[in-house]
Design an enzyme around this catalytic site. Structure first.
Site, PDB file in Angstrom:
ATOM      1  N   LYS A  13     -41.865  16.129  12.140  1.00 39.09           N
ATOM      2  CA  LYS A  13     -41.239  15.184  11.207  1.00 39.09           C
ATOM      3  C   LYS A  13     -42.290  14.344  10.490  1.00 39.09           C
ATOM      4  O   LYS A  13     -42.240  14.171   9.278  1.00 39.09           O
ATOM      5  CB  LYS A  13     -40.260  14.255  11.952  1.00 39.09           C
ATOM      6  CG  LYS A  13     -39.120  14.988  12.643  1.00 39.09           C
ATOM      7  CD  LYS A  13     -38.112  14.027  13.278  1.00 39.09           C
ATOM      8  CE  LYS A  13     -38.705  13.141  14.364  1.00 39.09           C
ATOM      9  NZ  LYS A  13     -39.120  13.883  15.582  1.00 39.09           N
ATOM     10  N   ARG A  88     -31.215   8.472  15.959  1.00 38.45           N
ATOM     11  CA  ARG A  88     -31.487   9.335  17.100  1.00 38.45           C
ATOM     12  C   ARG A  88     -30.302   9.401  18.055  1.00 38.45           C
ATOM     13  O   ARG A  88     -30.377  10.108  19.058  1.00 38.45           O
ATOM     14  CB  ARG A  88     -32.658   8.738  17.866  1.00 38.45           C
ATOM     15  CG  ARG A  88     -33.929   9.566  17.889  1.00 38.45           C
ATOM     16  CD  ARG A  88     -34.932   8.749  18.667  1.00 38.45           C
ATOM     17  NE  ARG A  88     -36.114   9.444  19.074  1.00 38.45           N
ATOM     18  CZ  ARG A  88     -37.223   9.510  18.371  1.00 38.45           C
ATOM     19  NH1 ARG A  88     -37.282   8.991  17.164  1.00 38.45           N
ATOM     20  NH2 ARG A  88     -38.274  10.103  18.878  1.00 38.45           N
ATOM     21  N   ARG A 122     -51.384  17.401  21.787  1.00 39.39           N
ATOM     22  CA  ARG A 122     -51.545  16.540  20.611  1.00 39.39           C
ATOM     23  C   ARG A 122     -52.543  15.413  20.876  1.00 39.39           C
ATOM     24  O   ARG A 122     -52.522  14.786  21.927  1.00 39.39           O
ATOM     25  CB  ARG A 122     -50.184  15.956  20.237  1.00 39.39           C
ATOM     26  CG  ARG A 122     -50.219  15.014  19.055  1.00 39.39           C
ATOM     27  CD  ARG A 122     -48.872  14.878  18.434  1.00 39.39           C
ATOM     28  NE  ARG A 122     -47.966  14.018  19.184  1.00 39.39           N
ATOM     29  CZ  ARG A 122     -46.741  13.688  18.749  1.00 39.39           C
ATOM     30  NH1 ARG A 122     -46.301  14.139  17.601  1.00 39.39           N
ATOM     31  NH2 ARG A 122     -45.975  12.921  19.476  1.00 39.39           N
ATOM     32  N   ARG A 152     -51.339  10.180  23.240  1.00 38.38           N
ATOM     33  CA  ARG A 152     -50.325   9.135  23.342  1.00 38.38           C
ATOM     34  C   ARG A 152     -49.795   9.107  24.768  1.00 38.38           C
ATOM     35  O   ARG A 152     -49.622  10.139  25.383  1.00 38.38           O
ATOM     36  CB  ARG A 152     -49.165   9.465  22.382  1.00 38.38           C
ATOM     37  CG  ARG A 152     -49.198   8.654  21.099  1.00 38.38           C
ATOM     38  CD  ARG A 152     -48.240   9.176  20.072  1.00 38.38           C
ATOM     39  NE  ARG A 152     -46.849   9.248  20.521  1.00 38.38           N
ATOM     40  CZ  ARG A 152     -45.835   9.608  19.726  1.00 38.38           C
ATOM     41  NH1 ARG A 152     -46.079   9.922  18.467  1.00 38.38           N
ATOM     42  NH2 ARG A 152     -44.612   9.671  20.186  1.00 38.38           N
TER      43      ARG A 152
END
Ligand code: ADP
Ligand code: ZN
Length: 184
Positions: A13, A88, A122, A152
């Site tokens: 996204k 969401r 990631r 993260r």
């Protein structure tokens, strides 16, 4: 246009939003980015959101609806925006119905196994937002902007699985919700 990007964590996204922003020069509203900025700044909102985010859970609807309602009152959103990470849940989508007229919803559909691989590999830059996958970094740990590339907290493997479960349970029903409205 007022667009929603819908998709699981890791579906892309943020990446697609960045391309759309270049094309249409319209604001990119990412609730994840807004929350991470609040956490970093140590605001009351950030303090409230952090434990949910670290666990891979959703921040409570009333908190996030308040945040987005405020943001959509800014003048720069009048002609259009790209929503990334909101709504969401069904209650969030119903609340959005009352504050904005959405033109289109784009679903980014990606297999779970692919999502797990993308998320757990990631590495992100907390300064400029650039995203990379470890397989393409060749051991490099610095972003082009000079800041370190980090994982993260919520991209750790155990959290990734709970985020996907949350997506399937709470967010995937929105595909139907918007299909019924003819917006998907
Ligand atoms: P991703 O799509 O990669 O999971 P985001 O950056 O969109 O990540 O969101 C990170 C976290 O912020 C989520 O796991 C959740 O805790 C919180 N969050 C973001 N948007 C919402 C939302 N609309 N409702 C509830 N929580 C949210
Ligand atoms: Zn950077």
């Amino acid at each position: 246009m007022k667009i929603i990007l819908l998709g699981a964590p890791g579906a892309g996204k943020g990446t697609q939003a960045a391309k759309l922003v270049e094309e249409f020069a319209t604001p990119h509203i990412s609730t994840g980015d807004m929350l991470r900025a609040a956490v970093k700044a140590g605001t009351p909102l950030g303090k409230k959101a952090k434990s949910y985010m670290d666990a891979g859970d959703l921040v409570p609807d009333d908190v996030i609806i308040g945040l987005v309602t405020e943001r959509l009152q800014d003048d720069d959103t009048a002609a259009g925006f790209i929503l990334d990470g909101f709504p969401r849940t069904v209650p969030q989508a119903e609340a959005l119905d009352n504050i904005a007229h959405i033109d289109a919803v784009v679903e980014l559909a990606v297999e779970d196994q692919q999502l797990v691989d993308r998320l757990s590999g990631r590495r992100v830059c907390l300064k400029c937002g650039a995203t990379n996958h470890v397989s393409q970094l060749n051991g490099r740990t610095q972003c082009d902007c000079g800041e370190p590339l980090v994982q993260r907290d919520d991209d750790k493997p155990e959290t990734v699985l709970s985020r996907l479960k949350v997506y399937h349970d709470q967010t995937a029903p929105l595909v139907d919700f918007y299909e019924k409205k003819g917006l998907l």
